[in-house]
Design a protein around this motif. Structure first.
Motif, short mmCIF file in Angstrom:
data_model
loop_
_atom_site.label_atom_id
_atom_site.label_comp_id
_atom_site.label_asym_id
_atom_site.label_seq_id
_atom_site.Cartn_x
_atom_site.Cartn_y
_atom_site.Cartn_z
N TYR A 87 -73.20 -5.36 21.58
CA TYR A 87 -72.91 -6.31 22.66
C TYR A 87 -73.96 -7.40 22.70
O TYR A 87 -75.15 -7.13 22.64
N ASN A 88 -73.54 -8.65 22.80
CA ASN A 88 -74.44 -9.79 22.91
C ASN A 88 -74.55 -10.15 24.38
O ASN A 88 -73.60 -10.64 24.99
N GLU A 89 -75.72 -9.89 24.98
CA GLU A 89 -75.90 -10.12 26.41
C GLU A 89 -75.89 -11.60 26.77
O GLU A 89 -75.39 -11.97 27.82
N LYS A 90 -76.43 -12.47 25.90
CA LYS A 90 -76.43 -13.91 26.19
C LYS A 90 -75.02 -14.46 26.31
O LYS A 90 -74.73 -15.28 27.17
N ARG A 91 -74.15 -14.02 25.42
CA ARG A 91 -72.77 -14.51 25.43
C ARG A 91 -71.83 -13.62 26.22
O ARG A 91 -70.65 -13.94 26.37
N SER A 92 -72.32 -12.48 26.67
CA SER A 92 -71.50 -11.52 27.41
C SER A 92 -70.24 -11.15 26.66
O SER A 92 -69.12 -11.20 27.18
N GLN A 93 -70.43 -10.78 25.39
CA GLN A 93 -69.27 -10.39 24.59
C GLN A 93 -69.64 -9.35 23.54
O GLN A 93 -70.78 -9.26 23.12
#
Length: 49
Positions: free
Chosen positions: A22-28
């Motif tokens: 999961y990429n927290e910066k992009r929320s995806q």
């Protein structure tokens, strides 16, 4: 939870386990893979119960 795997929507099967990146910066979600229940850490399984 609704989960899609790109342009093709595939429903999850009951009892399926996924390993998700999961990429927290992009929320995806950036990647995922199906894993066996035996490969899921015990502490994580306890939280799902």
């Amino acid at each position: 939870m609704k989960f899609t795997s790109g342009p093709i929507t595939r429903p999850l099967k009951m009892g399926a386990y996924l390993k998700v990146s999961y990429n927290e910066k992009r929320s995806q979600v950036i990647s995922w893979e199906k894993v066996n229940k035996n490969d899921v850490p015990t502490k994580a399984l306890a939280k799902l119960q």
